[in-house]
Design a protein around this motif. Structure first.
Motif: not given
Length: 184
Positions: A136-147
């Motif tokens: 989830q490195k890319l997701a975290r960089e986008f600030g994704v906290l939930a799906l």
């Protein structure tokens, strides 16, 4: 006092320039919201170049798609809303994918390959790539906290808008958004 006035004027001018600018891929957020798509303004910044992979382990980066507008959707096999919106994303890719636009679905976190394959087969998903962000490195960089989480990126590689949560990506409003995103 003169410095305060100068800085205030510069800040106001910069904000007005940003607000009044017409960028490639600009989206009418108010129209999208009126049509049921709760898009929020994106950062306007160049997106991360953190790698993600396909099922065979080949690495890709969002910059590999420069020149193409992207709808990047972070999802997971265990996420019920993700599973519900995936057929609409598949339809969107079938209708608009190719010249100037692509839907990239990136499974974030732990998603066993068998679970991905089973879901895609059951849901008859046949137009979307199988891409992975297991840490989830890319997701975290986008600030994704939930799906699910969706990031709209213009052809210059800048984040234009985002939506946290599911959406009807097969709606007329979503198609209008894609046409705006693709616009030169």
């Amino acid at each position: 006092m003169r410095m305060l006035i100068l800085y205030t004027a510069l800040a106001a001018g910069a904000n007005m320039a940003v607000a009044g600018s017409t960028l490639a891929g600009e989206i009418d957020l108010a129209a999208a919201k009126a049509g049921g798509l709760e898009l929020a303004a994106g950062s306007g910044e160049q997106v991360s170049d953190t790698p993600y992979t396909d099922q065979e382990g080949a690495e890709y980066r969002l910059s590999d798609h420069r020149g193409t507008a992207l709808l990047v959707n972070f999802w997971a096999t265990w996420c019920a809303p993700c599973r519900e919106e995936m057929p609409a994303l598949n339809s969107l890719q079938k209708e608009f994918g190719g010249e100037g636009f692509e839907v990239l679905t990136i499974a974030a976190g732990r998603n066993p390959p068998r679970a991905i394959e089973k879901f895609l087969k059951e849901a008859e998903i046949d137009a979307l790539p199988v891409l992975l962000d297991p840490r989830q490195k890319l997701a975290r960089e986008f600030g994704v906290l939930a799906l699910p989480a969706t990031i709209l990126i213009d052809a210059d590689g800048k984040e234009v808008a985002r939506l946290m949560g599911p959406a009807d990506w097969a709606s007329d409003t979503a198609k209008d958004v894609v046409n705006e995103l693709k616009a030169p």
